[in-house]
Design a protein around this motif. Structure first.
Motif, PDB file in Angstrom:
ATOM      1  N   UNK A 153     -58.875 -32.971  20.598  1.00  0.00           N
ATOM      2  CA  UNK A 153     -58.601 -32.186  21.713  1.00  0.00           C
ATOM      3  C   UNK A 153     -58.929 -33.331  22.975  1.00  0.00           C
ATOM      4  N   UNK A 154     -60.072 -33.675  23.060  1.00  0.00           N
ATOM      5  CA  UNK A 154     -60.685 -34.392  23.896  1.00  0.00           C
ATOM      6  C   UNK A 154     -59.757 -35.521  24.169  1.00  0.00           C
ATOM      7  N   UNK A 155     -59.222 -36.162  23.138  1.00  0.00           N
ATOM      8  CA  UNK A 155     -58.353 -37.605  23.376  1.00  0.00           C
ATOM      9  C   UNK A 155     -57.176 -37.128  23.969  1.00  0.00           C
ATOM     10  N   UNK A 156     -56.672 -35.955  23.633  1.00  0.00           N
ATOM     11  CA  UNK A 156     -55.234 -35.612  24.366  1.00  0.00           C
ATOM     12  C   UNK A 156     -55.459 -35.255  25.899  1.00  0.00           C
ATOM     13  N   UNK A 157     -56.530 -34.785  26.149  1.00  0.00           N
ATOM     14  CA  UNK A 157     -56.914 -34.395  27.453  1.00  0.00           C
ATOM     15  C   UNK A 157     -57.139 -35.662  28.042  1.00  0.00           C
ATOM     16  N   UNK A 188     -54.766 -37.440  31.485  1.00  0.00           N
ATOM     17  CA  UNK A 188     -55.334 -37.804  32.609  1.00  0.00           C
ATOM     18  C   UNK A 188     -55.379 -39.337  32.790  1.00  0.00           C
ATOM     19  N   UNK A 189     -54.029 -39.750  32.292  1.00  0.00           N
ATOM     20  CA  UNK A 189     -53.754 -41.141  32.483  1.00  0.00           C
ATOM     21  C   UNK A 189     -54.732 -42.450  31.798  1.00  0.00           C
ATOM     22  N   UNK A 190     -55.423 -41.962  30.863  1.00  0.00           N
ATOM     23  CA  UNK A 190     -56.542 -42.959  30.146  1.00  0.00           C
ATOM     24  C   UNK A 190     -55.697 -43.123  28.677  1.00  0.00           C
ATOM     25  N   UNK A 191     -54.882 -43.954  28.813  1.00  0.00           N
ATOM     26  CA  UNK A 191     -54.273 -44.621  27.478  1.00  0.00           C
ATOM     27  C   UNK A 191     -55.118 -45.052  26.481  1.00  0.00           C
ATOM     28  N   UNK A 192     -55.049 -44.581  25.299  1.00  0.00           N
ATOM     29  CA  UNK A 192     -55.988 -44.918  24.209  1.00  0.00           C
ATOM     30  C   UNK A 192     -55.360 -46.086  23.402  1.00  0.00           C
ATOM     31  N   UNK A 193     -54.149 -46.571  23.457  1.00  0.00           N
ATOM     32  CA  UNK A 193     -53.227 -47.587  22.872  1.00  0.00           C
ATOM     33  C   UNK A 193     -52.588 -47.386  21.703  1.00  0.00           C
ATOM     34  N   UNK A 194     -51.840 -48.006  21.259  1.00  0.00           N
ATOM     35  CA  UNK A 194     -51.007 -47.842  20.237  1.00  0.00           C
ATOM     36  C   UNK A 194     -51.668 -47.713  19.089  1.00  0.00           C
ATOM     37  N   UNK A 221     -41.149 -46.444  31.762  1.00  0.00           N
ATOM     38  CA  UNK A 221     -40.582 -45.580  32.913  1.00  0.00           C
ATOM     39  C   UNK A 221     -41.682 -45.286  34.068  1.00  0.00           C
ATOM     40  N   UNK A 222     -41.806 -46.358  34.928  1.00  0.00           N
ATOM     41  CA  UNK A 222     -42.755 -46.312  36.060  1.00  0.00           C
ATOM     42  C   UNK A 222     -42.052 -45.143  36.968  1.00  0.00           C
ATOM     43  N   UNK A 223     -40.804 -44.935  37.142  1.00  0.00           N
ATOM     44  CA  UNK A 223     -40.251 -44.026  38.050  1.00  0.00           C
ATOM     45  C   UNK A 223     -40.463 -42.601  38.076  1.00  0.00           C
ATOM     46  N   UNK A 224     -41.022 -42.210  36.631  1.00  0.00           N
ATOM     47  CA  UNK A 224     -41.201 -40.949  36.304  1.00  0.00           C
ATOM     48  C   UNK A 224     -42.565 -40.496  36.166  1.00  0.00           C
ATOM     49  N   UNK A 225     -43.094 -39.635  36.518  1.00  0.00           N
ATOM     50  CA  UNK A 225     -44.667 -39.156  36.508  1.00  0.00           C
ATOM     51  C   UNK A 225     -45.067 -39.531  34.798  1.00  0.00           C
ATOM     52  N   UNK A 226     -46.012 -40.105  34.807  1.00  0.00           N
ATOM     53  CA  UNK A 226     -46.780 -40.504  33.693  1.00  0.00           C
ATOM     54  C   UNK A 226     -46.949 -39.005  32.643  1.00  0.00           C
ATOM     55  N   UNK A 227     -47.527 -38.038  33.320  1.00  0.00           N
ATOM     56  CA  UNK A 227     -47.684 -37.022  32.656  1.00  0.00           C
ATOM     57  C   UNK A 227     -46.573 -36.254  32.039  1.00  0.00           C
ATOM     58  N   UNK A 228     -45.600 -36.252  32.902  1.00  0.00           N
ATOM     59  CA  UNK A 228     -44.217 -35.563  32.353  1.00  0.00           C
ATOM     60  C   UNK A 228     -43.844 -36.322  31.480  1.00  0.00           C
TER      61      UNK A 228
END
Length: 148
Positions: A15-19, A23-29, A70-77
């Motif tokens: 759950x914490x990782x999804x949050x 919040x734009x903190x990528x955890x990587x592939x 997709x830099x033109x679209x909001x990351x959260x979306x």
């Protein structure tokens, strides 16, 4: 093993990782790949591990990676749509997937695009494998209990 390699990031409900991802903190592939294989090994070994949160976290990780293109679209979306799509493809319940994710992220304004993504993911999932995951898990459980 995968939990050790991920420094504990894939253990539990994540759950914490999804949050963090939202919040734009990528955890990587590597997070996505390790969580996928941890969930897969849990299913194969018949250890109960849940379907919802692992699918949501994998979808969030995939969305975080795809959002870079997709830099033109909001990351959260992008992340939210990926979560809806992946969960819908796994559990084959597009309405449930859409409403669970949109309620969880307080994003009900994304209802129509979320439903579209969910139904497309559900359709593609049916083309790959006809039987829904819960039916397949129930069938496997019944086969195992008949042998015992």
């Amino acid at each position: 093993m995968t939990n050790y390699l991920s420094a504990g990031k894939i253990a539990g409900s994540v759950h914490a990782e999804v949050l963090q991802i939202l919040n734009n903190k990528a955890l990587g592939l590597d997070f996505v790949v390790m969580k996928y294989f941890a969930t897969l090994s849990s299913f194969v070994s018949t250890i109960p591990g849940g379907v919802f949160m692992p699918s949501i976290s994998i979808g969030a990780g995939l969305g975080s990676e795809v959002a870079n293109f997709y830099t033109q679209i909001n990351t959260q979306v992008v992340i939210i749509m990926a979560m809806i799509g992946y969960l819908s493809a796994v559990i084959r319940a597009p309405l449930t997937s859409t409403f669970v994710i949109l309620e969880m992220t307080l994003s009900l304004h994304l209802l129509l695009p979320g439903l579209l993504v969910a139904f497309i993911a559900n359709f593609i999932s049916k083309q790959i494998y006809q039987q829904p995951i819960y039916e397949a898990l129930a069938d496997n459980y019944l086969k195992l209990t008949k042998k015992a």
